[in-house]
Design a protein around this motif. Structure first.
Motif, PDB file in Angstrom:
ATOM      1  N   GLN A  78     -36.119  62.416  80.057  1.00 47.86           N
ATOM      2  CA  GLN A  78     -36.373  62.735  79.009  1.00 47.86           C
ATOM      3  C   GLN A  78     -37.356  61.612  78.274  1.00 47.86           C
ATOM      4  OE1 GLN A  78     -36.135  66.001  77.813  1.00 47.86           O
ATOM      5  NE2 GLN A  78     -37.758  65.540  76.193  1.00 47.86           N
ATOM      6  N   PRO A  79     -38.602  61.711  78.200  1.00 48.56           N
ATOM      7  CA  PRO A  79     -39.572  60.823  77.405  1.00 48.56           C
ATOM      8  C   PRO A  79     -38.863  60.664  75.848  1.00 48.56           C
ATOM      9  CG  PRO A  79     -40.735  62.089  78.446  1.00 48.56           C
ATOM     10  CD  PRO A  79     -39.579  62.796  78.483  1.00 48.56           C
ATOM     11  N   THR A  80     -38.841  59.235  75.410  1.00 46.70           N
ATOM     12  CA  THR A  80     -38.617  59.108  74.042  1.00 46.70           C
ATOM     13  C   THR A  80     -39.888  59.690  73.191  1.00 46.70           C
ATOM     14  OG1 THR A  80     -37.660  57.067  74.638  1.00 46.70           O
ATOM     15  CG2 THR A  80     -38.073  57.144  72.432  1.00 46.70           C
ATOM     16  N   GLN A  81     -39.389  60.535  72.111  1.00 45.71           N
ATOM     17  CA  GLN A  81     -40.535  60.989  71.078  1.00 45.71           C
ATOM     18  C   GLN A  81     -40.847  59.795  70.211  1.00 45.71           C
ATOM     19  OE1 GLN A  81     -41.741  63.902  71.385  1.00 45.71           O
ATOM     20  NE2 GLN A  81     -40.643  64.615  73.057  1.00 45.71           N
ATOM     21  N   SER A  82     -42.186  59.886  69.853  1.00 44.66           N
ATOM     22  CA  SER A  82     -42.488  58.941  68.767  1.00 44.66           C
ATOM     23  C   SER A  82     -42.612  59.816  67.459  1.00 44.66           C
ATOM     24  CB  SER A  82     -44.084  58.452  69.070  1.00 44.66           C
ATOM     25  OG  SER A  82     -44.813  59.459  69.113  1.00 44.66           O
ATOM     26  N   GLY A  83     -42.099  59.119  66.310  1.00 43.81           N
ATOM     27  CA  GLY A  83     -42.098  59.697  65.245  1.00 43.81           C
ATOM     28  C   GLY A  83     -40.901  60.534  65.149  1.00 43.81           C
ATOM     29  N   THR A  84     -40.600  61.613  64.270  1.00 42.32           N
ATOM     30  CA  THR A  84     -39.668  62.519  64.002  1.00 42.32           C
ATOM     31  C   THR A  84     -39.972  63.958  64.448  1.00 42.32           C
ATOM     32  OG1 THR A  84     -40.255  62.811  61.705  1.00 42.32           O
ATOM     33  CG2 THR A  84     -38.782  61.160  62.071  1.00 42.32           C
ATOM     34  N   ILE A  85     -41.113  64.219  64.763  1.00 40.40           N
ATOM     35  CA  ILE A  85     -41.370  65.658  64.954  1.00 40.40           C
ATOM     36  C   ILE A  85     -40.935  65.875  66.415  1.00 40.40           C
ATOM     37  CG2 ILE A  85     -43.203  67.418  65.541  1.00 40.40           C
ATOM     38  CD1 ILE A  85     -44.788  66.048  63.017  1.00 40.40           C
TER      39      ILE A  85
ATOM     40  N   THR B 138     -34.739  58.519  78.312  1.00 34.08           N
ATOM     41  CA  THR B 138     -33.412  58.844  78.671  1.00 34.08           C
ATOM     42  C   THR B 138     -33.394  59.657  79.851  1.00 34.08           C
ATOM     43  OG1 THR B 138     -32.756  58.736  76.340  1.00 34.08           O
ATOM     44  CG2 THR B 138     -31.042  59.145  77.997  1.00 34.08           C
ATOM     45  N   ILE B 139     -32.414  58.999  80.795  1.00 25.89           N
ATOM     46  CA  ILE B 139     -32.025  59.601  82.176  1.00 25.89           C
ATOM     47  C   ILE B 139     -31.158  60.910  81.870  1.00 25.89           C
ATOM     48  CG2 ILE B 139     -30.829  59.265  84.329  1.00 25.89           C
ATOM     49  CD1 ILE B 139     -31.572  56.451  84.190  1.00 25.89           C
ATOM     50  N   THR B 140     -31.476  61.940  82.295  1.00 26.78           N
ATOM     51  CA  THR B 140     -30.957  63.274  82.211  1.00 26.78           C
ATOM     52  C   THR B 140     -30.205  63.509  83.485  1.00 26.78           C
ATOM     53  OG1 THR B 140     -32.779  64.603  82.204  1.00 26.78           O
ATOM     54  CG2 THR B 140     -32.231  64.042  80.023  1.00 26.78           C
TER      55      THR B 140
ATOM     56  N   HIS C 264     -27.229  55.298  85.391  1.00 28.46           N
ATOM     57  CA  HIS C 264     -26.560  56.337  85.289  1.00 28.46           C
ATOM     58  C   HIS C 264     -27.228  57.280  84.351  1.00 28.46           C
ATOM     59  CE1 HIS C 264     -23.352  54.109  87.417  1.00 28.46           C
ATOM     60  NE2 HIS C 264     -23.782  53.353  86.933  1.00 28.46           N
ATOM     61  N   ALA C 265     -26.804  58.769  84.392  1.00 26.49           N
ATOM     62  CA  ALA C 265     -27.309  59.423  83.330  1.00 26.49           C
ATOM     63  C   ALA C 265     -26.894  59.093  81.964  1.00 26.49           C
ATOM     64  CB  ALA C 265     -26.950  60.898  83.779  1.00 26.49           C
ATOM     65  N   GLY C 266     -27.667  59.377  80.994  1.00 26.41           N
ATOM     66  CA  GLY C 266     -27.524  58.884  79.687  1.00 26.41           C
ATOM     67  C   GLY C 266     -28.078  57.566  79.404  1.00 26.41           C
ATOM     68  N   ASP C 267     -28.313  56.825  80.354  1.00 25.52           N
ATOM     69  CA  ASP C 267     -28.829  55.341  80.121  1.00 25.52           C
ATOM     70  C   ASP C 267     -30.345  55.371  79.586  1.00 25.52           C
ATOM     71  OD1 ASP C 267     -26.603  54.180  81.196  1.00 25.52           O
ATOM     72  OD2 ASP C 267     -27.668  53.703  83.228  1.00 25.52           O
ATOM     73  N   LYS C 268     -30.592  54.678  78.815  1.00 29.79           N
ATOM     74  CA  LYS C 268     -32.101  54.411  78.212  1.00 29.79           C
ATOM     75  C   LYS C 268     -32.709  53.488  79.105  1.00 29.79           C
ATOM     76  CE  LYS C 268     -31.075  55.415  73.246  1.00 29.79           C
ATOM     77  NZ  LYS C 268     -31.431  56.949  73.792  1.00 29.79           N
ATOM     78  N   VAL C 269     -34.085  53.835  79.590  1.00 25.37           N
ATOM     79  CA  VAL C 269     -34.799  52.912  80.605  1.00 25.37           C
ATOM     80  C   VAL C 269     -36.379  52.720  80.135  1.00 25.37           C
ATOM     81  CG1 VAL C 269     -33.111  53.504  82.382  1.00 25.37           C
ATOM     82  CG2 VAL C 269     -35.269  55.020  81.960  1.00 25.37           C
ATOM     83  N   THR C 270     -36.669  51.845  80.742  1.00 24.60           N
ATOM     84  CA  THR C 270     -38.115  51.668  80.629  1.00 24.60           C
ATOM     85  C   THR C 270     -38.615  51.970  81.850  1.00 24.60           C
ATOM     86  OG1 THR C 270     -38.132  49.826  78.946  1.00 24.60           O
ATOM     87  CG2 THR C 270     -39.863  50.053  80.087  1.00 24.60           C
TER      88      THR C 270
END
Length: 98
Positions: free
Chosen positions: A44-51, A30-32, A74-80
């Motif tokens: 902010q990289p997407t975390q795998s799992g719940t921890i 997610t763009i911060t 834009h900030a808040g967008d999810k990206v690859t």
């Protein structure tokens, strides 16, 4: 002895090829923070799992490769994205809005 050298050389070549492929692996996040003037972005990289999935933070700072447009995100967008690191500078080479 020659067979052992051939096997060792083949293993070394596969290791190098595998490392290069891993560096170009597509990541998600997610763009911060976004600075179009300086050509920088924080993701902010997407975390795998719940921890640690709810951990906050500004994310990792990246330079944006020349020619890559930041106008569609834009900030808040999810990206690859894909990134490389050279001389301690992380650079986004591919960015796509999800």
């Amino acid at each position: 002895m020659k067979i052992a050298k051939i096997i060792l050389a083949g293993t070394a070549a596969l290791t190098i090829i595998g490392s290069a492929a891993l560096a170009q692996q597509a990541l998600t996040g997610t763009i911060t923070k976004l600075n179009r003037i300086n050509g920088t972005i924080a993701i902010q990289p997407t975390q795998s799992g719940t921890i640690g999935a709810n951990s906050g933070g500004a994310g990792e700072e990246f330079k944006v490769q020349d020619g890559l447009s930041l106008e569609t995100v834009h900030a808040g967008d999810k990206v690859t994205f894909s990134a490389t690191e050279k001389d301690g500078t992380k650079t986004i080479t591919k960015l796509q809005k999800q």
